[in-house]
Design a protein around this motif. Structure first.
Motif, PDB file in Angstrom:
ATOM      1  N   GLU A   1       8.161   4.379   0.675  1.00  0.00           N
ATOM      2  CA  GLU A   1       8.679   3.023   0.495  1.00  0.00           C
ATOM      3  C   GLU A   1       8.240   2.111   1.640  1.00  0.00           C
ATOM      4  O   GLU A   1       9.037   1.365   2.221  1.00  0.00           O
ATOM      5  CB  GLU A   1      10.210   3.025   0.372  1.00  0.00           C
ATOM      6  N   VAL A   2       6.940   2.187   1.945  1.00  0.00           N
ATOM      7  CA  VAL A   2       6.335   1.297   2.932  1.00  0.00           C
ATOM      8  C   VAL A   2       5.089   0.678   2.320  1.00  0.00           C
ATOM      9  O   VAL A   2       4.468   1.237   1.406  1.00  0.00           O
ATOM     10  CB  VAL A   2       5.966   2.019   4.247  1.00  0.00           C
ATOM     11  N   ILE A   3       4.723  -0.496   2.830  1.00  0.00           N
ATOM     12  CA  ILE A   3       3.520  -1.167   2.352  1.00  0.00           C
ATOM     13  C   ILE A   3       2.285  -0.537   2.995  1.00  0.00           C
ATOM     14  O   ILE A   3       2.249  -0.311   4.209  1.00  0.00           O
ATOM     15  CB  ILE A   3       3.585  -2.665   2.681  1.00  0.00           C
ATOM     16  N   VAL A   4       1.269  -0.267   2.180  1.00  0.00           N
ATOM     17  CA  VAL A   4       0.014   0.280   2.707  1.00  0.00           C
ATOM     18  C   VAL A   4      -1.160  -0.663   2.464  1.00  0.00           C
ATOM     19  O   VAL A   4      -2.280  -0.385   2.896  1.00  0.00           O
ATOM     20  CB  VAL A   4      -0.296   1.665   2.101  1.00  0.00           C
ATOM     21  N   GLY A   5      -0.908  -1.779   1.778  1.00  0.00           N
ATOM     22  CA  GLY A   5      -1.957  -2.763   1.556  1.00  0.00           C
ATOM     23  C   GLY A   5      -1.369  -4.077   1.103  1.00  0.00           C
ATOM     24  O   GLY A   5      -0.306  -4.107   0.470  1.00  0.00           O
TER      25      GLY A   5
END
Length: 465
Positions: A410-414
């Motif tokens: 649940e983290v942004i990677v892009g």
């Protein structure tokens, strides 16, 4: 015997090399830097700086057309080029003075490795200086490449250097390549009055970005009058009077007063004496996350290495490089910023802005690259024009924002932002990716109203938070 003994010698005085030498000296080491061309390098005189100086006036004029009641124009090409010269005048005395003021010794000439911890500098007058150093940093940058097109070496084809330092705008321009240089120069030249044809062998422009970004840039270029040819290759080029005529693989021909080849770059490592230390010449130097190439003495940063060919990433590497050299000089252990965070920024959080209109600002993975990497992801997007900030920025605001979320962590990677004036929005996404900020925490980063940053809230809502 050596003519000069220093702690650090850097080959290449572009912004990357300057950062490495300056930062090392700031921390107590003696430093020298070698440069065969202009101090300040490609970025200062032929790439980032002059290209943006060409683009800003034409983009500002286009922006005024999107606000009723504002009148501007037409473009005064002479004044645009004169302003460009203020930023990218090929007189490097100011940058040379900066090095001197920073305590870094400048050696003008061509530098080559002469065995371990030694660099031989050949000056323009034929004399040489041998530098002995505890650490050697290669920061020699990159040069444009040309595809194997029949006749391309005989027509006086432009590189980015010619395009950004032009004295007169040609009546027409052929561009080979739909990457960053190709689309930026197409934007600049068509708005400065040239008839532009862009030939791209792939099926879309700026292929490393999200597909929708390439589609919107293509639509904007075509609206400006650019003839965009996708899925097409040049097979031959020739001069026909004052024009360059290009034969395409479908048998058709296109012509222009000049041909700009914007088909990529390669690391400049051909004539560096790498063979004297057992390394093959002509290839990017494979540095690790500490920028180390060989033993504890040879380093590579910027385009000479294998990372992203972007000035800001090269300068980031240079800061790490200098800190590693200083740490080793003082017998300190390497860790912390030299390990996990360096790997994160280098491999998964590289930001870039493409100064077309609409601008494209992206960091980290696209949805496709994330899936190719095996990440479990979900991507969501939102039209920036559907925020109050976007609608106030320009009538009919055309642009979008998207995020790629690792659904397990649940983290942004892009993240990608496309639209007028989105360049500075990418840094917030860069912080979120590097900091691995959980979406549940990011929810409490409240965007100001009415700004385009409100799109962050809409993205999280769209995702389902």
């Amino acid at each position: 015997m050596s003519d000069l003994d220093v702690d650090v010698v850097v080959i290449g005085a572009g912004p990357v090399g300057e950062n490495a030498a300056g930062r090392a000296h700031e921390q107590g080491l003696s430093a020298a830097i070698v440069e065969a061309g202009l101090v300040g390098g490609e970025c200062s005189y032929y790439a980032c700086i002059p290209s943006k100086a060409l683009l800003r006036p034409v983009d500002l004029l286009a922006a005024t057309h999107r606000i009723p009641g504002v009148e501007a124009g037409p473009i005064d090409v002479g004044k645009v080029l004169a302003r460009r010269d203020q930023f990218a005048n090929p007189d490097d005395s100011g940058q040379a003075d900066w090095l001197s003021g920073a305590g870094v010794t400048l050696l003008r000439g061509h530098g080559r490795l002469a065995g371990e911890r030694a660099v031989e500098v050949t000056h323009d007058d034929g004399t040489t200086t041998t530098v002995s150093a505890r650490s050697v940093v290669v920061a020699t940058g990159s040069v444009p490449t040309a595809p194997p097109v029949d006749g391309i070496d005989d027509v006086g084809a432009w590189t980015n250097r010619d395009a950004t330092q032009v004295k007169d705008v040609p009546s027409s321009l052929l561009i080979l390549g739909g990457g960053v240089v190709g689309v930026e120069m197409a934007t600049a030249y068509v708005r400065l009055g040239a008839q532009v044809t862009l030939v791209q062998h792939g099926d879309r422009l700026i292929p490393a970005t999200e597909a929708e970004a390439g589609r919107r840039v293509q639509a904007a270029l075509e609206a400006d009058g650019v003839d965009v040819r996708l899925g097409t290759s040049m097979t031959a080029v020739r001069r026909d009077g004052a024009d360059v005529v290009a034969t395409l693989d479908d048998g058709s021909e296109v012509r222009g007063a000049e041909l700009l080849v914007a088909a990529g770059r390669r690391s400049t490592t051909d004539d560096l004496g790498l063979e004297t230390v057992g390394l093959p010449p002509g290839r990017p130097l494979g540095a690790d996350d500490t920028t180390t190439v060989l033993g504890d003495w040879l380093y590579a940063v910027g385009d000479a290495s294998t990372g992203a060919k972007l000035t800001h990433m090269g300068k980031y590497q240079a800061r790490i490089c200098a800190d590693v050299i200083v740490a080793r000089a003082h017998g300190k252990e390497l860790g912390g910023r030299y390990s996990h965070h360096a790997a994160t920024a280098e491999h998964t959080a590289v930001p870039q802005v493409i100064f077309t209109d609409p601008q494209v600002a992206a960091v980290g993975h696209s949805e496709a690259s994330a899936r190719d990497s095996g990440l479990p992801v979900r991507a969501v997007s939102f039209e920036i024009g559907n925020t109050a900030g976007g609608s106030l920025q320009a009538d009919g605001y055309d642009g979008f924002a998207s995020i790629v979320v690792d659904t397990e962590r649940e983290v942004i990677v892009g993240a990608t932002f496309v639209g007028q004036d989105v360049a500075d929005m990418v840094h917030g996404a860069t912080i979120a990716i590097v900091g691995e900020v959980p979406l549940s925490r990011l929810w409490h980063a409240v965007p100001s109203f009415p700004t385009m940053s409100e799109v962050w809230l809409r993205l999280l809502e769209t995702y389902g938070l």
